[in-house]
Design an enzyme around this catalytic site. Sequence first.
Site, PDB file in Angstrom:
ATOM      1  N   THR A 143     122.975  32.971 103.122  1.00 47.34           N
ATOM      2  CA  THR A 143     123.855  34.082 102.763  1.00 47.34           C
ATOM      3  C   THR A 143     123.035  35.313 102.399  1.00 47.34           C
ATOM      4  OG1 THR A 143     125.496  32.524 101.925  1.00 47.34           O
ATOM      5  CG2 THR A 143     125.712  34.813 101.220  1.00 47.34           C
TER       6      THR A 143
ATOM      7  N   CYS B  60      99.694  41.798  92.749  1.00 49.24           N
ATOM      8  CA  CYS B  60      99.749  40.428  93.253  1.00 49.24           C
ATOM      9  C   CYS B  60      98.478  39.653  92.922  1.00 49.24           C
ATOM     10  CB  CYS B  60      99.952  40.431  94.771  1.00 49.24           C
ATOM     11  SG  CYS B  60     101.457  41.283  95.271  1.00 49.24           S
TER      12      CYS B  60
END
Length: 367
Positions: free
Chosen positions: A237, A326
């Site tokens: 979805t 990161c």
Amino acid sequence: MAIYFDNAATTPVAPEVRDAILPFLNGEFGNPSATHALGRPIKVAIEKARKVVASSLNASPSEIFFTSCGTEANNTVLMGCIRDLGVQNIVTSPIEHHCILHFVDFLSKSFGTNVHYVPVDNKGRVIYDELSTILSNLEGKTVVSLMHANNEIGTKIDLDKISEMCKEHNALLHSDMVQTYAHFPIDVQKMPIDFMASSAHKFHGPKGIGFMYIRGDHKISPMIFGGSQERNMRAGTENVTGIIGLGKAVELAMENMEKDREHIEGLKHYLATELQKRFKDIQFNGDYDGDSLYTVLNVSFPCSADQMLLFNLDISGICASGGSACSSGTNIGSHVLNAIGSDPNRTPVRFSFSKYNTKDEVDVLLA
């Protein structure tokens, strides 16, 4: 209230973006795959956002696929090149984001893909003659994967030139444009790349949503299997609120690109100039006053302070970073700064700006 100079890591969500998302957290809650009255408007809103993104690139909406982030987009493209397009060689650089470097290492070990690293100079610029030599000596199908601008030092590459080189050697071209999309004009017809990736949270959209551009004549398989969402390219979805927010953030960026650039570029230039006045031995990493991100200034301070300088800035209410968010928490140093030969006895700090920063904030930082 903290002063935020870490916009290359993430940007604050624009108020207009929040306003655009809110209806889809309230009454407009239907599943876009549903065909009833609560589902259809959601599907329409998603396709409107897709058209906005496509228009910003001069691409077709059918070439835009929403993902969770730039990392997923980059991984999906490279996996598709190896698995579906018969690519045997990947050409990249040692200063790419880890979502590229770690993934090509995985592809090499798991699929036997040949990985070649084009060197960069001390500003982080690709050495184009070396790239040409590598491409000339390769056998088999090749994809070149080079980021449009480096997220730590800001240096940009000449993608028009690289696109011509790839065309000459019949190689595919992929670019991580996470730091440049919505900050610079990008026309995939004038600069014919095959693939690109972007992420909304780098231009005042929400986190957890990005997209990939796949030129229409390339057909690759999905990384996530299940339903038929994203025209069978990404099952699950859809992140409706993320997509709506991304679309609105793109609209704002396109409408205000020149005005925002002028403001942000002025802040970067002002900080660089004032630092040079106040420090006898200040230096900058990357091509900071050349072809570079106007949002990023990587400063090399004349001291070996490890993390203490960043720590003290944080204590003073100023948010900045030593490099990529990161890679925070690692103790091996920046692979980007190591690759360009930056002096390890100096302290790097990346200041990155957005349209919400002010000259007064820069003055507080300087003080």
